[in-house]
Design a protein around this motif. Structure first.
Motif, PDB file in Angstrom:
ATOM      1  N   THR A  45      -5.538   1.114 -45.460  1.00  0.00           N
ATOM      2  CA  THR A  45      -4.246   0.540 -45.102  1.00  0.00           C
ATOM      3  C   THR A  45      -3.123   1.275 -45.839  1.00  0.00           C
ATOM      4  O   THR A  45      -3.369   2.027 -46.788  1.00  0.00           O
ATOM      5  CB  THR A  45      -4.191  -0.957 -45.481  1.00  0.00           C
ATOM      6  OG1 THR A  45      -4.231  -1.059 -46.912  1.00  0.00           O
ATOM      7  CG2 THR A  45      -5.357  -1.727 -44.876  1.00  0.00           C
TER       8      THR A  45
ATOM      9  N   GLY B  72      -1.280   0.048 -47.825  1.00  0.00           N
ATOM     10  CA  GLY B  72      -1.281  -0.462 -49.201  1.00  0.00           C
ATOM     11  C   GLY B  72      -2.378   0.156 -50.056  1.00  0.00           C
ATOM     12  O   GLY B  72      -2.549  -0.218 -51.216  1.00  0.00           O
TER      13      GLY B  72
ATOM     14  N   LYS C 211      -5.725   0.023 -49.531  1.00  0.00           N
ATOM     15  CA  LYS C 211      -7.007  -0.691 -49.532  1.00  0.00           C
ATOM     16  C   LYS C 211      -7.925  -0.114 -48.445  1.00  0.00           C
ATOM     17  O   LYS C 211      -7.483   0.129 -47.316  1.00  0.00           O
ATOM     18  CB  LYS C 211      -6.789  -2.184 -49.252  1.00  0.00           C
ATOM     19  CG  LYS C 211      -6.009  -2.906 -50.331  1.00  0.00           C
ATOM     20  CD  LYS C 211      -6.843  -3.131 -51.587  1.00  0.00           C
ATOM     21  CE  LYS C 211      -6.133  -4.050 -52.575  1.00  0.00           C
ATOM     22  NZ  LYS C 211      -6.901  -4.218 -53.825  1.00  0.00           N
TER      23      LYS C 211
ATOM     24  N   ILE D 204     -11.034  -0.564 -45.826  1.00  0.00           N
ATOM     25  CA  ILE D 204     -11.671  -1.636 -45.048  1.00  0.00           C
ATOM     26  C   ILE D 204     -12.730  -1.007 -44.147  1.00  0.00           C
ATOM     27  O   ILE D 204     -12.487   0.032 -43.507  1.00  0.00           O
ATOM     28  CB  ILE D 204     -10.625  -2.392 -44.181  1.00  0.00           C
ATOM     29  CG1 ILE D 204      -9.614  -3.109 -45.079  1.00  0.00           C
ATOM     30  CG2 ILE D 204     -11.306  -3.388 -43.241  1.00  0.00           C
ATOM     31  CD1 ILE D 204      -8.390  -3.589 -44.339  1.00  0.00           C
TER      32      ILE D 204
ATOM     33  N   ASN E 105       0.245  -1.805 -42.530  1.00  0.00           N
ATOM     34  CA  ASN E 105       0.291  -2.732 -43.659  1.00  0.00           C
ATOM     35  C   ASN E 105      -0.446  -4.046 -43.401  1.00  0.00           C
ATOM     36  O   ASN E 105      -0.437  -4.940 -44.224  1.00  0.00           O
ATOM     37  CB  ASN E 105       1.741  -3.005 -44.108  1.00  0.00           C
ATOM     38  CG  ASN E 105       2.598  -3.564 -42.982  1.00  0.00           C
ATOM     39  OD1 ASN E 105       2.078  -3.950 -41.935  1.00  0.00           O
ATOM     40  ND2 ASN E 105       3.906  -3.605 -43.190  1.00  0.00           N
ATOM     41  N   PHE E 106      -1.098  -4.165 -42.240  1.00  0.00           N
ATOM     42  CA  PHE E 106      -1.999  -5.292 -41.985  1.00  0.00           C
ATOM     43  C   PHE E 106      -2.937  -4.912 -40.841  1.00  0.00           C
ATOM     44  O   PHE E 106      -2.707  -3.937 -40.117  1.00  0.00           O
ATOM     45  CB  PHE E 106      -1.222  -6.582 -41.660  1.00  0.00           C
ATOM     46  CG  PHE E 106      -0.349  -6.515 -40.438  1.00  0.00           C
ATOM     47  CD1 PHE E 106      -0.857  -6.807 -39.167  1.00  0.00           C
ATOM     48  CD2 PHE E 106       1.006  -6.175 -40.544  1.00  0.00           C
ATOM     49  CE1 PHE E 106      -0.042  -6.761 -38.045  1.00  0.00           C
ATOM     50  CE2 PHE E 106       1.823  -6.127 -39.430  1.00  0.00           C
ATOM     51  CZ  PHE E 106       1.299  -6.413 -38.167  1.00  0.00           C
ATOM     52  N   CYS E 107      -4.007  -5.691 -40.688  1.00  0.00           N
ATOM     53  CA  CYS E 107      -5.021  -5.400 -39.665  1.00  0.00           C
ATOM     54  C   CYS E 107      -4.772  -6.212 -38.390  1.00  0.00           C
ATOM     55  O   CYS E 107      -4.332  -7.365 -38.448  1.00  0.00           O
ATOM     56  CB  CYS E 107      -6.424  -5.716 -40.184  1.00  0.00           C
ATOM     57  SG  CYS E 107      -6.998  -4.577 -41.442  1.00  0.00           S
TER      58      CYS E 107
ATOM     59  N   GLN F 112     -11.295 -11.031 -47.626  1.00  0.00           N
ATOM     60  CA  GLN F 112     -10.265 -10.719 -48.619  1.00  0.00           C
ATOM     61  C   GLN F 112      -8.915 -10.650 -47.896  1.00  0.00           C
ATOM     62  O   GLN F 112      -8.855 -10.346 -46.701  1.00  0.00           O
ATOM     63  CB  GLN F 112     -10.558  -9.362 -49.273  1.00  0.00           C
ATOM     64  CG  GLN F 112     -11.891  -9.284 -49.976  1.00  0.00           C
ATOM     65  CD  GLN F 112     -11.899 -10.043 -51.291  1.00  0.00           C
ATOM     66  OE1 GLN F 112     -10.868 -10.535 -51.737  1.00  0.00           O
ATOM     67  NE2 GLN F 112     -13.078 -10.152 -51.896  1.00  0.00           N
ATOM     68  N   ARG F 113      -7.842 -10.904 -48.602  1.00  0.00           N
ATOM     69  CA  ARG F 113      -6.525 -10.977 -47.965  1.00  0.00           C
ATOM     70  C   ARG F 113      -6.211  -9.732 -47.138  1.00  0.00           C
ATOM     71  O   ARG F 113      -5.718  -9.819 -46.017  1.00  0.00           O
ATOM     72  CB  ARG F 113      -5.442 -11.181 -49.046  1.00  0.00           C
ATOM     73  CG  ARG F 113      -4.025 -11.325 -48.499  1.00  0.00           C
ATOM     74  CD  ARG F 113      -3.015 -11.392 -49.627  1.00  0.00           C
ATOM     75  NE  ARG F 113      -3.141 -10.285 -50.568  1.00  0.00           N
ATOM     76  CZ  ARG F 113      -2.683  -9.042 -50.325  1.00  0.00           C
ATOM     77  NH1 ARG F 113      -2.087  -8.758 -49.187  1.00  0.00           N
ATOM     78  NH2 ARG F 113      -2.826  -8.093 -51.226  1.00  0.00           N
ATOM     79  N   TRP F 114      -6.527  -8.541 -47.682  1.00  0.00           N
ATOM     80  CA  TRP F 114      -6.160  -7.300 -46.980  1.00  0.00           C
ATOM     81  C   TRP F 114      -7.066  -7.012 -45.771  1.00  0.00           C
ATOM     82  O   TRP F 114      -6.769  -6.156 -44.968  1.00  0.00           O
ATOM     83  CB  TRP F 114      -6.182  -6.116 -47.952  1.00  0.00           C
ATOM     84  CG  TRP F 114      -7.526  -5.878 -48.587  1.00  0.00           C
ATOM     85  CD1 TRP F 114      -8.548  -5.132 -48.089  1.00  0.00           C
ATOM     86  CD2 TRP F 114      -7.981  -6.407 -49.832  1.00  0.00           C
ATOM     87  NE1 TRP F 114      -9.621  -5.154 -48.935  1.00  0.00           N
ATOM     88  CE2 TRP F 114      -9.296  -5.933 -50.032  1.00  0.00           C
ATOM     89  CE3 TRP F 114      -7.397  -7.222 -50.826  1.00  0.00           C
ATOM     90  CZ2 TRP F 114     -10.055  -6.246 -51.166  1.00  0.00           C
ATOM     91  CZ3 TRP F 114      -8.148  -7.527 -51.941  1.00  0.00           C
ATOM     92  CH2 TRP F 114      -9.450  -7.051 -52.104  1.00  0.00           C
ATOM     93  N   GLN F 115      -8.181  -7.760 -45.651  1.00  0.00           N
ATOM     94  CA  GLN F 115      -9.069  -7.571 -44.509  1.00  0.00           C
ATOM     95  C   GLN F 115      -8.698  -8.464 -43.332  1.00  0.00           C
ATOM     96  O   GLN F 115      -9.173  -8.250 -42.216  1.00  0.00           O
ATOM     97  CB  GLN F 115     -10.520  -7.912 -44.893  1.00  0.00           C
ATOM     98  CG  GLN F 115     -11.156  -7.006 -45.932  1.00  0.00           C
ATOM     99  CD  GLN F 115     -12.533  -7.537 -46.309  1.00  0.00           C
ATOM    100  OE1 GLN F 115     -12.666  -8.677 -46.755  1.00  0.00           O
ATOM    101  NE2 GLN F 115     -13.548  -6.722 -46.131  1.00  0.00           N
TER     102      GLN F 115
ATOM    103  N   LYS G 261      -4.214 -10.267 -38.744  1.00  0.00           N
ATOM    104  CA  LYS G 261      -2.926 -10.967 -38.649  1.00  0.00           C
ATOM    105  C   LYS G 261      -2.529 -11.200 -37.184  1.00  0.00           C
ATOM    106  O   LYS G 261      -1.883 -12.188 -36.859  1.00  0.00           O
ATOM    107  CB  LYS G 261      -1.826 -10.160 -39.354  1.00  0.00           C
ATOM    108  CG  LYS G 261      -2.052  -9.997 -40.858  1.00  0.00           C
ATOM    109  CD  LYS G 261      -1.859 -11.303 -41.602  1.00  0.00           C
ATOM    110  CE  LYS G 261      -1.741 -11.109 -43.107  1.00  0.00           C
ATOM    111  NZ  LYS G 261      -2.964 -10.651 -43.759  1.00  0.00           N
TER     112      LYS G 261
END
Length: 624
Positions: free
Chosen positions: A488, A490, A492, A494, A521-523, A573-576, A579
């Motif tokens: 990502t 950010g 991270k 995944i 910045n998000f999935c 996890q939050r980043w996974q 959204k």
């Protein structure tokens, strides 16, 4: 030297030699079963059998027929057909002639078929029917090396000139053998280990597919290594439906020759449910999508039976997973698959209510399934394990002749692909990539030395492109494709396949899901729903009579999927977390090139086709 090492190291030079040995050892034993449609065209198919001796007569006739057409050792004979008994007999015939099989999926379009035939320099094409014949005839001017086309099913075909039927090829071969009775024995005896046996073209996601050169020794090794695992024995009955143009299907034919068990052959995927109770297999290989479909079908049927039935199913599914996890954990520690008394009692009740019916649907005799080609969601694996359908995950690539790892029988561990086959070495590179070395590794890519050098080191180590972890006792867990890992914006990392697998275990209506998020910045996710399950759900939710695309677009459907996304996200996890998502107006399919014939997702193709939906999900957001 152990018995296993002796078995593998003393292997013959080819599966063709192994086939002659098998026929000599058990000529009257049943080798194959295949479906035959009733003469009236009504009712279920009947099944016929071939003994090893009867199969040998046809194989030798095909081999001699090809030799009579002028086919020389290592020259390519292309095979464009669905999975059927004639595919196996033709492939064995090609190998017994000392030639090499070029595999072509029947779904391959005319342009790509012509490329494969030309790139492989195929001299003869064995085509399933008029449709496969037409693809080659349409490009005949581009195929100067193609001298003959042999058609398996002659309906609608006018033989003549350089087009002949398989029956005619066998007649010519039988006549040729009368004059040269030692011909096949001599051809097989002359085959060397490094002689080309098979050219399998990988279904490329970008650009043209690459031809993987697999010599005779690859298949002879695979046959002996599969026998050495002890997972299958001569009394087994295998149900074979996988595409034989794919390396996973092809390796099963080598394993069968080595072991000598019965194989029931029928490549029609829509017949699997009908065939299983008739064939009653003890052993079957499949891809994860098949197990996902069965799981979703059982869940949807339970839901359609009302709230009480669905609640029982959900309880039974949870018990199955708990039971499988406990049994596997205990086996790892103590060597016995015992579980706590209370869990065992619950499992017994759930078995009577749910699991026994699932086993009967698989024919009632199934001892084990092997799953490969893609990752099986662990929660689905645990469900089936607890229900008494033991799924042994394996791992391999076209470049490694398919079977590099497999779970070892009773000691299998859901979520891993097991241990290496005897004779195969593995190591994990510094970046987590799985490297393999051994007798199953390809010779290289056909006519592409630079591409070969990118993945095959001088000392024999092959770079798989997959990321994985080895347990202290040698079990491999695949975490993702190296090129598919998402980073990502950010920073991270995944593994999309892991998230996708978890969603398939949560949502009984999903068919395919693609998680996207590289440099974002998000999935987000693109989701297609399983039509039969969805349409049953639609009847109960005020959407009866509407078309699939209308049901998918309905707000109540989006809300239903959103609820399952929420369940998925609660365990991530939050980043996974996902959204946003979009439901696709149709399921992904082979015809549009979005999934491979072995039902594996082609990410770049899907992302290109639905770029507008991906852009829409990120519109108005600030990308870091």
């Amino acid at each position: 030297m152990s018995d296993t090492q002796t078995l593998i190291e003393n292997r013959p030079a080819s599966v063709a030699a192994l086939f002659l040995d098998r026929v000599a050892a058990t000529p009257d034993a049943e080798a194959y079963r295949y479906p035959v449609a009733p003469a009236s065209g009504q009712g279920p198919d009947g099944w016929k059998s071939l003994s090893w001796g009867e199969a040998s007569e046809r194989v030798h006739a095909i081999a001699a027929g090809l030799i009579a057409l002028g086919v020389e050792p290592e020259q390519r004979v292309a095979l464009a057909s669905a999975t059927r008994i004639e595919w196996i007999l033709a492939d064995l015939g090609i190998m017994c002639a000392g030639a090499a099989t070029t595999t072509v999926y029947p779904q391959t379009n005319e342009d790509e078929s012509a490329f494969i035939l030309a790139d492989s320099d195929s001299r003869v094409l064995i085509a399933e029917d008029a449709a496969q014949l037409a693809k080659a005839q349409g490009r005949r001017g581009e195929l100067p090396d193609l001298t003959h086309i042999v058609v398996i099913d002659p309906a609608g075909v006018e033989p003549g000139g350089d087009v002949l039927t398989l029956a005619e090829l066998e007649r010519r071969g039988a006549a040729h053998l009368e004059k040269h009775p030692e011909l096949i024995k001599e051809r097989v005896g002359a085959i060397t280990r490094d002689q080309l046996a098979t050219l399998i073209y990988t279904s490329g996601t970008t650009g043209r597919p690459k031809g993987v050169r697999l010599p005779h020794d690859n298949w002879a090794y695979m046959a002996r290594a599969i026998a050495a695992t002890g997972l299958v024995g001569p009394d087994d009955v295998q149900y074979l439906w996988l595409p034989l143009a794919h390396v996973f299907g092809k390796v099963l034919t080598s394993g069968q020759v080595g072991v000598g068990h019965v194989t029931a052959v029928d490549g029609r995927v829509d017949k699997i449910i009908e065939n299983l109770p008739v064939v009653r297999p003890t052993y079957m290989a499949a891809v994860p999508r098949i197990f996902e479909k069965v799981y979703n079908g059982v869940a949807a049927k339970a839901r359609a039976g009302g709230a009480a039935k669905y609640k029982i199913f959900q309880w039974a599914a949870e018990v199955a997973r708990d039971y499988a996890k406990a049994a596997q954990d205990n086996f790892r520690r103590t060597g016995t698959a015992s579980v706590p008394f209370a869990l065992g009692a619950k499992h017994k009740a759930a078995d009577a209510l749910v699991y026994s019916k699932i086993r009967e649907a698989f024919g009632g005799n199934l001892r084990a399934c092997v799953s490969g080609s893609a990752a099986l969601a662990p929660e689905i694996g645990y469900f089936f394990a607890g229900a008494g359908i033991h799924i042994l995950e394996g791992y391999g690539l076209t470049e490694s002749s398919a079977a590099s790892f497999v779970n070892p029988g009773e000691a299998y561990r859901t979520g891993t692909v097991g241990k290496p086959l005897p004779g195969t070495e593995v190591r994990i590179a510094d970046d987590g990539e799985i490297l393999l070395r051994g007798p199953g590794i390809m010779e290289g890519y056909h006519g592409l030395p630079e591409k070969t050098a990118e993945v095959l080191e001088a000392d024999g180590w092959f770079h798989t492109g997959d990321i994985g972890e080895l347990s202290p006792d040698g079990y491999l867990r695949i975490t993702d494709r190296k090129k598919d890992l998402i980073k990502t914006s950010g920073g991270k990392y995944i593994a999309p396949a892991e998230v996708e697998g978890q969603f398939k275990a949560v949502c009984p209506y999903v068919s395919n899901i693609l998680v996207h998020g590289a440099d974002r910045n998000f999935c987000t996710a693109l989701i297609s729903l399983d039509e039969p399950s969805l349409m049953e759900w639609a009847k109960e939710n005020g959407l009866e009579g509407k078309a699939y695309a209308e049901v998918v677009a309905a707000p109540v459907t989006v809300a239903m999927v959103e609820d399952y996304i929420g369940q998925l996200n609660s365990g991530l996890q939050r980043w996974q977390t996902i959204k946003k998502f979009r439901l696709l107006p149709r399921d992904l399919d082979i015809e549009h090139g979005e999934i491979t014939p072995s039902l594996k997702l082609k990410r770049p193709v899907v992302e290109r086709a639905y770029k507008h939906l991906i852009d829409e999900m990120y519109a108005g957001t600030r990308e870091a």
